[in-house]
Every structure is written in structure tokens, then in C-alpha cells.
Design an enzyme around this catalytic site. Sequence first.
Site, mmCIF file in Angstrom:
data_model
loop_
_atom_site.group_PDB
_atom_site.id
_atom_site.type_symbol
_atom_site.label_atom_id
_atom_site.label_comp_id
_atom_site.label_asym_id
_atom_site.label_seq_id
_atom_site.Cartn_x
_atom_site.Cartn_y
_atom_site.Cartn_z
ATOM 1 N N TYR A 141 0.685 -1.159 0.036
ATOM 2 C CA TYR A 141 0.185 -0.124 -0.040
ATOM 3 C C TYR A 141 0.957 1.154 -0.016
ATOM 4 O O TYR A 141 0.367 2.477 0.038
ATOM 5 C CB TYR A 141 -0.779 0.103 1.154
ATOM 6 C CG TYR A 141 -1.903 -1.025 0.902
ATOM 7 C CD1 TYR A 141 -1.583 -2.378 1.205
ATOM 8 C CD2 TYR A 141 -3.387 -0.693 1.166
ATOM 9 C CE1 TYR A 141 -2.581 -3.465 1.236
ATOM 10 C CE2 TYR A 141 -4.415 -1.860 1.055
ATOM 11 C CZ TYR A 141 -4.009 -3.025 1.111
ATOM 12 O OH TYR A 141 -5.132 -4.136 1.130
ATOM 13 N N LYS A 211 4.467 -14.531 4.400
ATOM 14 C CA LYS A 211 4.594 -15.584 3.201
ATOM 15 C C LYS A 211 6.197 -15.642 3.200
ATOM 16 O O LYS A 211 6.605 -15.338 2.073
ATOM 17 C CB LYS A 211 3.906 -14.941 2.058
ATOM 18 C CG LYS A 211 3.917 -16.115 1.011
ATOM 19 C CD LYS A 211 3.020 -17.235 1.223
ATOM 20 C CE LYS A 211 3.231 -18.315 0.240
ATOM 21 N NZ LYS A 211 2.283 -19.575 0.419
ATOM 22 N N ASP A 244 -1.666 -18.146 3.457
ATOM 23 C CA ASP A 244 -2.377 -18.977 2.737
ATOM 24 C C ASP A 244 -3.145 -20.093 3.634
ATOM 25 O O ASP A 244 -4.147 -20.287 4.043
ATOM 26 C CB ASP A 244 -2.081 -19.625 1.577
ATOM 27 C CG ASP A 244 -0.411 -20.048 1.717
ATOM 28 O OD1 ASP A 244 0.246 -19.704 2.820
ATOM 29 O OD2 ASP A 244 0.023 -20.944 0.934
ATOM 30 N N ASP A 268 -5.167 -6.933 5.789
ATOM 31 C CA ASP A 268 -6.217 -6.583 5.197
ATOM 32 C C ASP A 268 -7.194 -7.816 4.844
ATOM 33 O O ASP A 268 -8.545 -7.954 5.322
ATOM 34 C CB ASP A 268 -6.014 -5.685 3.955
ATOM 35 C CG ASP A 268 -7.117 -5.111 3.429
ATOM 36 O OD1 ASP A 268 -8.360 -4.943 4.041
ATOM 37 O OD2 ASP A 268 -7.152 -4.510 2.295
#
Length: 372
Positions: A141, A211, A244, A268
Site C-alpha cells: 500500500y 509468506k 494462505d 487486510d
Amino acid sequence: MARYKIAWLPGDGIGVEVLDAAKIVLDKLSLDAEYIHGDIGWEFWCKEGDPFPERTVDLLQHVDAAMFGAITSKPAKAAQAELAQPLQAKNLSYRSPIVRMRQLFDLYICLRPCKAYPGNPINHKEGIDIVVFRENTEDLYAGVEFSPVPPELSATLSKLSKQYKPFQDLPGEQYAVSCKINTRKGSERIIRAAFRFAKENNRKKVTVVHKANVVRATDGLFLETAKEVARDFPGIQMDEANIDAMTMWLLKNPFNYDVLVAPNLYGDIISDLCAQMVGGLGFGCSGNIGEKLAVFEPTHGSAPKYAGQSKVNPIATILAAKMMLDWLGEKEKADRIEKAVALVIKEGKVRTYDMGGKNTTVEMAKQIAAKI
Ligand SMILES: NC(=O)c1ccc[n+]([C@@H]2O[C@H](COP(=O)([O-])OP(=O)(O)OC[C@H]3O[C@@H](n4cnc5c(N)ncnc54)[C@H](O)[C@@H]3O)[C@@H](O)[C@H]2O)c1
């Protein structure tokens, strides 16, 4: 003079209705506050070419906290088309006011408590109580994006990265690059905030969402920083999970989680998932918190299809007002709001459409106010 100055930013669509509803509840508490209206949202983009006008930025510099409703935002082409005629040639580009507000005021914590209030017919499971700390100012962002990709950037990436090879001969307009930028300072302060919250609120575990096995540089930095910060909080267990896998585990075993902390984008995603497990957008409240200012809001948008119908659930915004009171140090008043919300949900006599009922936004707010 009132004790607190609170900026009141309704924005667009249902933002106006849910903020009006929260005011019904706040007024019942006789909080010694002055509420000052601020212009924000689509209307001001169309009329003035700025959805977050300077006067609103200035207002936020002089208040103790702010309540924000919701805004409408649209893709670049639609935004350009709806600009007032005299502004069309000015080469203006739309940027989300809430993202700008977070960066301008360094509101680096996005705090999203997700609690399943007993008796809510749309709880995924009873007893869920998860608090998400989402980094709010950097990551994907950061707004450092290229479309089309300029030749200088392509040349530099060709020089510096072997992994860039498959892309290096593409014409600039055939691809786009968005930079994921995570700093050590930005990572450390959000992770520290999550651990501090866990310690102060008797929570047992902080799960770091990342991740890092694939996105090695930025998420690697985030995870390494978390391991360092965790050493300062020996009483709190640190756990970690890939984003995930996390989505699956959260749905399956939500009771394994307590406090979550994540970089901006994963935060988010995960906070919307957590909000859905405790009733959905009508219950998702959030605080954008910095050192000097905090802005509280429901996580939902302006829901244009329901605007003006007094139909949507104001509980997310009422719980955001509760978070604001906590932040201002008005703990007793904050607790009274939460108890009233919990009671109305448990009784089940007043329910908005999302809870399977027929009551209006205003009726829900009045019922909560009546329980205070
Ligand atoms: N923070 C923000 O202001 C924010 C957040 C998300 C989307 N947006 C903007 O809002 C506009 C509409 O976006 P959208 O339709 O994808 O998302 P949305 O959150 O506005 O609404 C999606 C759907 O969720 C449900 N919903 C939302 N709020 C609810 C409530 N309080 N009670 C019950 N149900 C509720 C409704 O079914 C609604 O149609 C877009 O312009 C988008 O860019 C703004």
C-alpha cells in the site's frame, strides 16, 4: 470548552447513516465532547478534485480523535469521468482518502477486534475472540507503482535482478509493477504494539502472519523482526503462519488464535476473514492509530445499494465508537457501550437484515442506547 474535540467524517452512502446511529449511542453517554464535521469522500472529488480536502487535513491536526463513516471510490477512468468539467483538464488523479490519511498522520496501527457476541445468529462459531494488528502505512500500500513501466526502471531491474529476466524485454505498457516496501521500523512498531496489547490484556499468544518462504526479502524482514521483538515479551508465546495456510486454519480452528499481526495486505485479508466469522461487515470495527491521532471506523464501505434506506447494521460503527472511548481513556463508558451491544444481540429482539431481522439502522441504535 468541551474536554474532547472529535472530528466527525461521515463520507458517502451508508457512512452518513451509521455515523448518525453511533451519535445516538454516544449522546446517551453524555461524553463531554465537541463533534466537528469534516468533508471527505466522492462528492469532494467530483466537485473540488480532492476527496480529502486540505480543510479536513487541517481539522485532523487539531482534534483528539476522529470517527469516520465510509467513502465511495471508483477506478481511475470512472473517477476521471465524474470530475466536474472545469477540473477535467487538470490531470488530477484519485487517491483513496483513507489510505492518504493513514500515511499523512502515520496511523501505523490498524486494530481490528473480532469478537463473536453470544447469540448473534450469524456467528461462524460462538466464542471467537481474535484481535488483528495490521500494519497500516507501508507494504504493497506504499503507493509506489508503475504502469506503464518506465525504461529506466526496467534497465535497473535488469541489472540488479536475475529473476527479472522473463520481463525485461516486455514493452512498458504490457505490464505493471507495484512495490512491496516493508521497513524494519514499520515492522517493529506494529509487532511491538501487538505484543504490548497481548501483555496488557492478558492474551497468551501472538501469531505472525507472512509468506516468508516465497516473499523472502520483505516478509523475511517482517518475520525476523518479530522474532527479535518476541524476546522482549517472555510471557507471550510467538507463533507464525503463512497467509494462505492461515485462512484455512482460522476457519477450521479459530480458537487456536488470540492476537494476529501482519503486514498491510495480509492484515487486510485476514481481518475481513475474521470479521466474517463474527457476523460480517455489520460487526467489523477498526481503529487507525498513531502516536498523536486515532481514527475509528467500520471496516465496510459506502454500500451504495443500501444508501438512504436505514437498513444496514450500525453495530460495527457503534463498536468503533467504543474503541474510540477506550483510546481516549474513557474505559467505563466504552464498557457500557460494549455491554449494551452484547445485551441487544443476546436478546435478539431488534435485528437488522444481515442478522435475519427487519429492524432499521436507527431502531438498532436506539435499542442499544436504551440499554446503556
Ligand atoms: N473504508 C471505506 O470507506 C471502504 C471500504 C470498502 C469499500 N469502500 C468503497 O465502498 C463502495 C462500495 O463497496 P463494496 O460494495 O465493495 O463494499 P461495502 O462494504 O460498501 O458493501 C458490500 C456489501 O456488504 C454489506 N454491508 C456493508 N456494510 C454493511 C452493514 N453495515 N450492515 C449490513 N451489511 C453491510 C452489504 O450487503 C453491501 O452491499 C466502493 O466504492 C468501495 O470502494 C470503502
